[in-house]
Design an enzyme around this catalytic site. Structure first.
Site, PDB file in Angstrom:
ATOM      1  N   HIS A  29       1.258  -1.359  -0.331  1.00 24.78           N
ATOM      2  CA  HIS A  29      -0.086  -0.241   0.409  1.00 24.78           C
ATOM      3  C   HIS A  29       0.713   1.366   0.007  1.00 24.78           C
ATOM      4  CE1 HIS A  29      -3.335  -2.577   1.752  1.00 24.78           C
ATOM      5  NE2 HIS A  29      -2.682  -3.325   2.943  1.00 24.78           N
ATOM      6  N   TYR A  30       0.482   2.278  -0.172  1.00 27.81           N
ATOM      7  CA  TYR A  30       0.830   3.845  -0.664  1.00 27.81           C
ATOM      8  C   TYR A  30       0.098   4.172   1.740  1.00 27.81           C
ATOM      9  CZ  TYR A  30      -2.073   6.039  -3.888  1.00 27.81           C
ATOM     10  OH  TYR A  30      -2.749   6.437  -4.465  1.00 27.81           O
ATOM     11  N   THR A  31       0.249   5.408   1.548  1.00 30.13           N
ATOM     12  CA  THR A  31       0.105   5.692   3.160  1.00 30.13           C
ATOM     13  C   THR A  31      -1.231   6.777   2.888  1.00 30.13           C
ATOM     14  OG1 THR A  31       1.657   7.307   4.057  1.00 30.13           O
ATOM     15  CG2 THR A  31       1.456   5.360   4.692  1.00 30.13           C
ATOM     16  N   GLU A  94       2.337  -1.435   5.144  1.00 27.27           N
ATOM     17  CA  GLU A  94       2.259   0.482   4.163  1.00 27.27           C
ATOM     18  C   GLU A  94       3.506   1.346   3.716  1.00 27.27           C
ATOM     19  OE1 GLU A  94      -0.711   2.537   3.470  1.00 27.27           O
ATOM     20  OE2 GLU A  94      -2.067   1.489   4.852  1.00 27.27           O
TER      21      GLU A  94
END
Length: 219
Positions: A29-31, A94
């Site tokens: 994921h990216y935050t 993340e």
């Protein structure tokens, strides 16, 4: 493999994996937040009911928020390879990134140090390392077009894009069948599916479906 020593920063947002499931996926994921500290606060706030097993800062710092044998709340609704409840089947990582800029070298290096440890512990194949957008097309976009999937694939930490040319011209049904065989089974219309596959294999791709969209999915 290099030593991995995460900073333990427990989140209250987790529970047991359901039905005795063990992780066979790793979801990246990216935050989409302004800083790693802001993301850390959000991932540990019970009001938001979100978490991940790991968070990697842009400077390469690594935090562990949830034990790997527990179910973190990172994937949400979605499906991969015909299976749902991805949270019970996966480890969530993340990455501190807004989604509109490259991932830093310290961050990528830390990810490349962490991944083989997790993959070895849980016997996860490279094909099991996926993006949030892979399992939730149209709902999620991370880790986004700036993430270097080919770099991971070269190291054996993700499925490589095939370089074999398709035997036939790409058609919507043929593309859908090939995407399904690679794990893209979440419900999506043709345009959304094309966008999800391009995010993973051809983020520079534009316009209608073409043969080059089918090529990365071929075995």
């Amino acid at each position: 493999m290099s030593d991995v020593s995460p900073i333990w920063h427990p989140s209250p947002n987790y529970g047991p994996r359901r039905e005795g499931l063990r992780p066979h996926l790793i979801v990246l994921h990216y935050t989409a937040m302004q800083s790693a500290d802001a993301a850390l606060t959000r991932l540990c706030d019970p009001a938001y009911e979100v978490s991940a097993h790991y968070l990697i800062g842009g400077d390469g710092r690594l935090w562990q928020l949830v034990e790997e044998d527990q179910r973190a709340w990172h994937a949400g609704a979605g499906e991969w390879a015909g299976q749902q409840d991805i949270n019970s089947r996966s480890i969530g990582i993340e990455l501190d990134n807004r989604g509109d800029h490259p991932f830093s070298e310290p961050q990528m290096h830390r990810l490349e140090t962490l991944l083989p440890h997790i993959m070895t512990r849980w016997n996860i194949a490279p094909e099991g390392v996926i993006g949030h957008s892979d399992l939730a097309p149209g709902r999620k976009w991370d880790p986004g077009p700036r993430f270097d999937w080919q770099r991971l694939a070269t190291l054996g930490y993700a499925r490589p894009a095939s370089r074999s040319h398709a035997a036939t011209a790409a058609t919507p049904q043929g593309f859908r069948d090939a995407a399904k065989a690679c794990g893209f089974t979440a419900k999506a219309d043709d345009a959304t599916l094309l966008e999800a596959v391009r995010l993973r294999y051809r983020p520079w791709g534009q316009g209608p479906l073409c043969d080059a969209d089918l090529t990365p999915l071929m075995d």
